[in-house]
Design a protein around this motif. Structure first.
Motif, PDB file in Angstrom:
ATOM      1  N   GLY A  57      -3.981  13.059 -13.235  1.00 37.80           N
ATOM      2  CA  GLY A  57      -3.182  11.920 -12.790  1.00 37.80           C
ATOM      3  C   GLY A  57      -3.690  10.661 -13.454  1.00 37.80           C
ATOM      4  N   LEU A  58      -2.781   9.729 -13.772  1.00 42.09           N
ATOM      5  CA  LEU A  58      -3.221   8.521 -14.476  1.00 42.09           C
ATOM      6  C   LEU A  58      -3.891   7.526 -13.545  1.00 42.09           C
ATOM      7  N   ASP A  59      -3.734   7.728 -12.220  1.00 42.62           N
ATOM      8  CA  ASP A  59      -4.397   6.793 -11.301  1.00 42.62           C
ATOM      9  C   ASP A  59      -5.683   7.384 -10.736  1.00 42.62           C
ATOM     10  N   SER A  60      -6.300   8.278 -11.502  1.00 45.08           N
ATOM     11  CA  SER A  60      -7.607   8.813 -11.136  1.00 45.08           C
ATOM     12  C   SER A  60      -8.669   8.092 -11.954  1.00 45.08           C
ATOM     13  N   ALA A  61      -9.942   8.425 -11.733  1.00 41.69           N
ATOM     14  CA  ALA A  61     -11.010   7.839 -12.550  1.00 41.69           C
ATOM     15  C   ALA A  61     -10.777   8.172 -14.018  1.00 41.69           C
ATOM     16  N   GLU A  62     -10.429   9.434 -14.300  1.00 39.66           N
ATOM     17  CA  GLU A  62     -10.176   9.854 -15.683  1.00 39.66           C
ATOM     18  C   GLU A  62      -8.989   9.076 -16.258  1.00 39.66           C
ATOM     19  N   GLY A  63      -7.978   8.845 -15.410  1.00 45.09           N
ATOM     20  CA  GLY A  63      -6.793   8.102 -15.825  1.00 45.09           C
ATOM     21  C   GLY A  63      -7.135   6.659 -16.176  1.00 45.09           C
ATOM     22  N   ARG A  64      -8.010   6.046 -15.382  1.00 44.40           N
ATOM     23  CA  ARG A  64      -8.437   4.675 -15.700  1.00 44.40           C
ATOM     24  C   ARG A  64      -9.130   4.643 -17.053  1.00 44.40           C
ATOM     25  N   GLY A  65      -9.939   5.658 -17.309  1.00 46.01           N
ATOM     26  CA  GLY A  65     -10.647   5.736 -18.587  1.00 46.01           C
ATOM     27  C   GLY A  65      -9.689   5.814 -19.753  1.00 46.01           C
ATOM     28  N   VAL A  66      -8.727   6.730 -19.662  1.00 43.77           N
ATOM     29  CA  VAL A  66      -7.828   6.931 -20.802  1.00 43.77           C
ATOM     30  C   VAL A  66      -6.870   5.747 -20.956  1.00 43.77           C
TER      31      VAL A  66
ATOM     32  N   GLN B 223       0.819  -1.217   0.000  1.00 36.99           N
ATOM     33  CA  GLN B 223       0.000   0.000   0.000  1.00 36.99           C
ATOM     34  C   GLN B 223       0.855   1.270   0.000  1.00 36.99           C
ATOM     35  N   LYS B 224       1.924   1.239   0.821  1.00 38.53           N
ATOM     36  CA  LYS B 224       2.743   2.440   0.971  1.00 38.53           C
ATOM     37  C   LYS B 224       3.445   2.786  -0.345  1.00 38.53           C
ATOM     38  N   MET B 225       3.955   1.759  -1.035  1.00 35.38           N
ATOM     39  CA  MET B 225       4.616   2.002  -2.312  1.00 35.38           C
ATOM     40  C   MET B 225       3.642   2.582  -3.338  1.00 35.38           C
ATOM     41  N   MET B 226       2.421   2.060  -3.330  1.00 33.03           N
ATOM     42  CA  MET B 226       1.411   2.565  -4.263  1.00 33.03           C
ATOM     43  C   MET B 226       1.153   4.038  -4.032  1.00 33.03           C
ATOM     44  N   GLU B 227       1.027   4.407  -2.761  1.00 32.41           N
ATOM     45  CA  GLU B 227       0.736   5.806  -2.442  1.00 32.41           C
ATOM     46  C   GLU B 227       1.919   6.710  -2.784  1.00 32.41           C
ATOM     47  N   THR B 228       3.136   6.190  -2.586  1.00 26.98           N
ATOM     48  CA  THR B 228       4.319   6.994  -2.915  1.00 26.98           C
ATOM     49  C   THR B 228       4.426   7.200  -4.424  1.00 26.98           C
ATOM     50  N   ALA B 229       4.160   6.128  -5.180  1.00 27.33           N
ATOM     51  CA  ALA B 229       4.351   6.196  -6.637  1.00 27.33           C
ATOM     52  C   ALA B 229       3.290   7.064  -7.308  1.00 27.33           C
ATOM     53  N   SER B 230       2.126   7.163  -6.711  1.00 24.50           N
ATOM     54  CA  SER B 230       1.001   7.855  -7.353  1.00 24.50           C
ATOM     55  C   SER B 230       1.335   9.270  -7.865  1.00 24.50           C
ATOM     56  N   PRO B 231       1.887  10.166  -7.030  1.00 18.43           N
ATOM     57  CA  PRO B 231       2.202  11.504  -7.575  1.00 18.43           C
ATOM     58  C   PRO B 231       3.361  11.495  -8.576  1.00 18.43           C
ATOM     59  N   TYR B 232       4.176  10.447  -8.579  1.00 22.35           N
ATOM     60  CA  TYR B 232       5.318  10.403  -9.487  1.00 22.35           C
ATOM     61  C   TYR B 232       4.877  10.264 -10.941  1.00 22.35           C
ATOM     62  N   ILE B 233       3.670   9.720 -11.147  1.00 23.84           N
ATOM     63  CA  ILE B 233       3.168   9.583 -12.515  1.00 23.84           C
ATOM     64  C   ILE B 233       3.005  10.972 -13.131  1.00 23.84           C
ATOM     65  N   GLY B 234       2.367  11.861 -12.358  1.00 22.46           N
ATOM     66  CA  GLY B 234       2.118  13.209 -12.854  1.00 22.46           C
ATOM     67  C   GLY B 234       3.404  13.983 -13.117  1.00 22.46           C
ATOM     68  N   ILE B 235       4.430  13.728 -12.316  1.00 19.57           N
ATOM     69  CA  ILE B 235       5.703  14.438 -12.532  1.00 19.57           C
ATOM     70  C   ILE B 235       6.408  13.881 -13.760  1.00 19.57           C
ATOM     71  N   SER B 236       6.492  12.546 -13.871  1.00 16.96           N
ATOM     72  CA  SER B 236       7.264  11.965 -14.967  1.00 16.96           C
ATOM     73  C   SER B 236       6.568  12.144 -16.316  1.00 16.96           C
ATOM     74  N   VAL B 237       5.244  12.313 -16.284  1.00 19.41           N
ATOM     75  CA  VAL B 237       4.513  12.440 -17.553  1.00 19.41           C
ATOM     76  C   VAL B 237       4.888  13.743 -18.275  1.00 19.41           C
TER      77      VAL B 237
END
Lengths: 169, 277
Positions: free
Chosen positions: B148-157, B60-74
Motif C-alpha cells: 500500500g502506498l500509505d504504509s512506511a514502505e509507501g512513504r519511502g517509495v 479522518q474518516k475519508m482518509m481511512e476510506t481512501a486508504s485501501p482504494y490506493i491498492g485497488i486502483s494501482v
C-alpha cells in the motif's frame, strides 16, 4: 462479496477519472504546445475501450489471485504478478488477437494521467502520514540520491565487464 | 447487489476534484542553468491532498476510506506498465548476455543506500521503499500492490519518487559527466548504464556523452542504441526483478543491518505493519 463490490466500484471510478483527467491533460498540453497540431486531444470516451480492457485484466488478475490464495494459502503471491502476466500475454504480438488493439488503444491514455487518480486517493489519505514524512523527509531524499548513484555506477561496472568479456569494446 | 453502495461518495468526489485541479495546472517545466525538472499533475495530487487535510476539508474518516482504494486502483497502473512488455519481449531475448547481465546492476543501489539508511539515519521500513529501486512508476505499482502506498514502505517509495522527479535529471547528468571525466569507463558502458528505467533520466544522463562525441555521429548512434536497449530491457524485466529479487533482497538486507545496529530488536519490529490483499 463486499470485497468485490469495493474493487469494482474503485476500478470503475479510477478508470472514469483517468479518462477525464486524460482529456484535460491532452487539452492543456495541446494549448501550451509550440506545435499544437501534433498534440491530439482525446475525449474521455476515446479511451474507454482501453480502460475497459485494463479493468477486465485487473479483475481477471484479482480472480486468479483470490483463487491461488484459497488453493495455496502459503504461497502468498501478490496480485501484481498475475495482473502483469495477463497484461504481457494479452499484448504479445502473434499470440494474442488483442495485441494490436492493446497497442493502438493503450497509447491514447498516458501513463501519467493514469497515475493521477491513484495518487489522488493517496493524497486523500496522506494526512495521517505527514508527521512521518516530516520526520523522515531528509533521510528519504538522501537515500534516494544514493540509490541513483548506486544504480548508475553498478550498471556501468557490469556493462564494462560484460562488454569487454564479449569483445564489444 | 446489496453490497454496492455509494456511502463513500465524498471520497470519490474529492478524488475527481483533485484530478481536475491537478490536470488543469498541467505539467510545469523548470529550467535554469543546470537545474531543470518537470512537475507532473500526479505530484500536485499529493500536495493538494495534504493542503485539503491542512484546511480540514479531508477528515479522518475519508482518509481511512481512501486508504485501501490506493491498492485497488494501482492495479490499473500495473496493466499499463505490463502492456509495454509484450511487444518488446522478442527484442529482449535477442539482446544477448551483456545487456541481460547489466540488468543486475539495478540491484547495486541497495548495497549502497541501505547501510546509509540504517546507520546514518536509523530509518524504519521507509528504507525498504526508498532503496529497492530508483522509484519510478513501476516501483510505485510494486509497493502499492505489496504494502500500500500509505504504509512506511509507501512513504519511502513516494518520497524517493518525488526526489527523482525534482533532482533525478540533474543528478544523472552530473553523474554521467563525472564518470566520463574519470576515464574509468568506456562510453558504451556508460551509455548502457543510462537506461535505468526512467525516460527523462536516461535522456539527461546521455546528454553529456552525446555532447562529448558530437563529432563522431556513428559513435553517438551506437551509444543511443545501447542506452535504449538497456532502457527497454529494464522496462521488461524491471517489474519481475523488483518483485522476485530486489524486494526480497532488500527486506533481508534491511533485517540484517537493523540487527547489526540493534541486536535486541524483535522480529515483529522488522516486519511490515500491514499487507495489502
Amino acid at each position: 462479496m463486499e470485497k468485490w463490490a469495493t474493487r469494482i466500484k474503485v476500478l470503475f471510478f479510477a478508470a472514469l477519472f483517468a479518462s477525464l483527467g486524460n482529456t484535460i491533460n491532452t487539452w492543456v498540453t495541446h494549448n501550451r504546445s509550440a506545435t499544437p497540431a501534433k498534440v491530439i486531444i482525446y475525449m474521455p470516451w476515446d479511451v474507454w475501450p482501453a480502460l475497459a480492457l485494463m479493468v477486465a485484466i485487473c479483475m481477471l488478475g484479482l480472480v486468479i489471485t483470490d483463487w491461488v490464495e484459497k488453493k495455496w494459502p502459503k504461497a502468498d503471491l501478490p496480485s501484481i504478478l498475475f495482473i502483469s502476466m495477463i497484461a504481457i500475454i494479452v499484448g504479445l504480438p502473434g499470440v494474442s488477437p488483442l495485441a494490436n488493439f492493446m497497442k493502438v488503444e493503450f497509447a491514447k491514455i498516458g501513463l501519467l494521467p493514469l497515475c493521477t487518480p491513484i495518487l489522488s486517493y493517496a493524497g486523500i489519505s496522506i494526512g495521517k502520514d505527514l508527521p512521518a514524512f516530516k520526520k523522515q523527509g531528509i533521510a528519504i531524499v538522501t537515500v534516494a540520491l544514493f540509490t541513483f548513484i548506486g544504480t548508475f555506477i553498478a550498471s556501468a561496472i557490469i556493462a564494462e565487464i560484460a562488454l569487454r568479456a564479449t569483445g564489444q569494446i | 447487489m446489496k453490497h454496492f453502495n455509494l456511502k463513500d461518495w465524498k471520497v470519490h468526489l474529492m478524488c475527481i476534484v483533485i484530478v481536475v485541479i491537478a490536470e488543469l495546472i498541467g505539467n510545469f517545466k523548470y529550467a535554469n542553468g543546470l537545474l531543470s525538472f518537470t512537475l507532473f499533475p500526479m505530484l500536485y495530487a499529493l500536495v493538494i491532498g495534504a493542503i485539503f487535510f491542512g484546511v480540514k476539508i479531508i477528515d479522518q474518516k475519508m482518509m481511512e476510506t481512501a486508504s485501501p482504494y490506493i491498492g485497488i486502483s494501482v492495479t490499473l497502473l500495473t496493466v499499463k506498465v505490463g502492456s509495454t512488455i509484450g511487444p518488446n519481449l522478442e527484442q529482449v531475448i535477442k539482446a544477448g548476455p551483456a545487456l541481460l547481465l547489466q540488468e543486475l546492476g539495478n540491484l547495486g543501489p541497495i548495497l549502497f543506500s541501505m547501510p546509509i539508511a540504517i546507520f546514518v539515519f536509523n530509518m524504519g521500513r521507509e528504507a525498504v521503499g526508498a532503496c529497492f529501486s530508483i522509484s519510478r512508476e513501476g516501483s510505485l505499482a510494486v509497493i502499492g500492490d505489496l504494502y500500500g502506498l500509505d504504509s512506511a514502505e509507501g512513504r519511502g517509495v513516494m518520497g524517493a519518487y518525488v526526489t527523482g522527479t525534482l533532482l533525478g535529471t540533474i543528478f544523472n547528468s552530473l553523474m554521467s559527466s563525472a564518470a566520463l571525466a574519470s576515464g574509468l569507463f568506456h562510453p558504451f558502458s556508460l551509455a548502457m548504464a543510462c537506461g535505468t528505467g526512467s525516460a527523462s533520466m536516461m535522456t539527461a544522463a546521455l546528454a553529456p556523452l552525446v555532447e562529448k562525441f558530437a563529432a563522431q555521429p556513428e559513435m553517438v548512434t551506437q551509444m543511443q542504441a545501447y542506452a535504449a536497449g538497456s532502457q527497454i530491457l529494464t522496462g521488461v524485466d524491471g517489474l519481475y526483478i523488483n518483485l522476485f529479487v530486489a524486494i526480497p533482497f532488500t527486506n533481508w538486507f534491511y533485517k540484517k543491518l537493523k540487527r547489526m545496529r540493534n541486536p535486541n530488536i524483535t522480529e515483529a519490529e522488522l516486519l511490515p505493519v500491514k499487507k495489502v490483499k
